[in-house]
Design a protein around this motif. Structure first.
Motif, short mmCIF file in Angstrom:
data_model
loop_
_atom_site.label_atom_id
_atom_site.label_comp_id
_atom_site.label_asym_id
_atom_site.label_seq_id
_atom_site.Cartn_x
_atom_site.Cartn_y
_atom_site.Cartn_z
N ALA A 122 76.09 36.36 55.28
CA ALA A 122 74.83 35.62 55.27
C ALA A 122 74.71 34.82 53.97
N ASP A 123 73.86 33.81 54.00
CA ASP A 123 73.69 32.96 52.81
C ASP A 123 72.74 33.59 51.80
N VAL A 124 71.67 34.20 52.30
CA VAL A 124 70.66 34.81 51.42
C VAL A 124 70.25 36.16 51.97
N TYR A 125 70.17 37.14 51.07
CA TYR A 125 69.63 38.46 51.40
C TYR A 125 68.33 38.61 50.61
N LEU A 126 67.22 38.63 51.32
CA LEU A 126 65.90 38.68 50.70
C LEU A 126 65.40 40.12 50.66
N VAL A 172 67.83 37.33 46.78
CA VAL A 172 66.54 36.86 46.28
C VAL A 172 65.55 38.02 46.33
N LEU A 173 65.06 38.38 45.17
CA LEU A 173 64.04 39.43 45.07
C LEU A 173 62.68 38.80 44.83
N HIS A 174 61.68 39.33 45.50
CA HIS A 174 60.29 38.90 45.28
C HIS A 174 59.54 40.14 44.79
N GLU A 175 59.42 40.25 43.48
CA GLU A 175 58.95 41.49 42.85
C GLU A 175 58.07 41.16 41.64
N TYR A 176 57.36 42.18 41.17
CA TYR A 176 56.65 42.04 39.90
C TYR A 176 57.67 41.88 38.77
N ILE A 177 57.32 41.06 37.81
CA ILE A 177 58.08 40.96 36.57
C ILE A 177 57.12 41.31 35.45
#
Length: 418
Positions: free
Chosen positions: A309-313, A344-349
């Motif tokens: 796959a191209d992106v693993y979210l 690609v992670l969508h998380e708190y920083i």
């Protein structure tokens, strides 16, 4: 005439000047975080009176600026215990129909509690601005009590926080002492507070309604504009995927990846989660993109089955897990990764001290404490994210770690160089 907020600002300014003038006469330096005021001044009316007035004005101003959400969620443990009680006994919704005021006798009759108990509970919340009592014996709704009467999710959050999170967080020190440096999800403050050897969510599952209450309560925090799918949609070059595949790992109902698929018709989406989650989610697939969206049962601790796959979210996944388990999740991707595939992670920083407003930092530190108490999870700073990928495999290359202005979550882009 100045607004109430303006009056409070003026009160704070005047009272602080009075305090500093008094300190000057006593040969004491100005107010400082690094140095305390001598204890013998605390009872002096020239210090105590303006100090109390300034602190009270600060609290009210903070409530005005933060609104009802802030008034309810930013309380001490004892204040919160009383808020839980007024919710449990439905006092906020015990006012006469279409009335903004009620006597204690009326609230008692409608809630089923004795008048002295109602009066004691309500008056304990006055300093948190949950109710107000401008006229003796007559309770007036505030924005906060109106929210508690009309927003079931907020009531769920109050109950869940009081029964799940607070007891667990108060046992963090005991857990550290008992299990030093443990990353196990069943060696936490929650385990000690609940006398269980099961992980938090496995333990909750034994009690009908408890997992559902937790999920509903937590959804309250993901409803704000800072959690909108648009931040992920607009801050990654999805248009660069030419007939590409996006794998949404642990994606639940796929709300975010489906939004991406709807805007970019060249992208194929595979949403992965546990079997029962996937079974419930399939029916929510939008008809206009159903041919490009697939749901798949998958445990992210096992080898990733979608190769190339191209992106693993992964959105809001790794924060639930300690570094030991987060690394296992990342390594489970490796057999499927093609060269230059993106994670690609969508998380708190979590910001480092001084990088952002103290209140924003405080909120994320509170979240960090909560996930640690429940699962040994972790909200991570930039240095932690980089260290996590470096430990997982040296072939992971962190391209960017950014938080778009207005977004509550950051976007972490990592490329596989294997």
């Amino acid at each position: 005439m100045a607004s109430r907020a303006g009056q409070l600002v003026e009160t704070i300014s005047q009272r602080v000047l009075e305090i500093e003038d008094f300190l000057k006469t006593q040969g004491v330096p100005n107010l400082s975080i690094e140095q305390d005021i001598p204890l013998n001044f605390q009872g002096n009316p020239n210090f105590a009176s303006p100090k109390d007035a300034a602190l009270l004005a600060c609290k009210e101003l903070s409530t005005l600026l933060g609104g009802s959400f802030h008034a309810i969620t930013n309380q001490t443990a004892s204040e919160f215990a009383n808020t839980q009680a007024i919710c449990r006994f439905k006092i906020p919704s015990s006012f006469p129909p279409d009335r903004e005021q009620a006597t204690y006798d009326q609230l008692a009759a409608n809630s089923g509690l004795a008048e002295p108990e109602v009066r004691r509970l309500v008056r304990s919340t006055l300093s948190s601005y949950i109710f107000s009592e401008k006229e003796k014996g007559v309770v007036t709704r505030t924005a906060a009590s109106r929210m508690l009467a009309n927003n079931p999710l907020m009531v769920q959050w109050v109950e869940m926080t009081a029964t799940e999170i607070m007891p667990a967080t108060l046992k963090i020190a005991d857990a550290i002492e008992k299990w030093p440096e443990s990353g196990e999800p069943n060696q936490t403050g929650y385990n000690i507070a609940n006398s269980t050897e099961n992980s938090a969510f496995a333990h909750m599952a034994k009690f009908p309604g408890r997992p559902e209450q937790f999920a509903k309560a937590m959804s309250l925090f993901s409803m704000g504009p800072g959690y909108s799918p648009k931040w992920l949609l607009e801050n990654y070059p999805w248009d660069s995927l030419r007939n590409g595949t996006l794998v949404d790992v642990g994606g639940s109902k796929g709300e975010y990846s489906i939004t991406i698929a709807q805007k970019y018709p060249q992208i194929k989406v595979i949403v992965q989660d546990l079997p029962d989650v996937v079974d419930r989610a399939k029916s929510s697939t939008p008809a206009d993109s159903a041919d490009r969206i697939t749901f798949m049962a998958h445990d992210f601790f096992t080898e990733q089955p979608i190769k190339g796959a191209d992106v693993y979210l992964m959105r809001w996944i790794l924060h639930d897990w300690s570094d030991v388990y987060a690394i296992r999740i990342l390594r489970a991707l490796i057999p499927a990764l093609k060269k230059e595939a993106k994670i690609v992670l969508h998380e708190y920083i979590v910001p480092e001290p001084g990088e952002t407003l103290t209140l924003q930092d405080r909120t994320l530190r509170i979240f960090d404490t909560a996930v640690r108490a429940l699962t040994n999870g972790k909200e991570r700073e930039v240095i932690d994210w980089k260290a996590l990928f470096a430990e997982a495999d040296s072939r992971f290359h962190v391209l960017s770690i950014e938080k778009p202005t207005g977004s509550s979550l950051g976007i972490i882009v990592v490329q596989w160089e294997g």
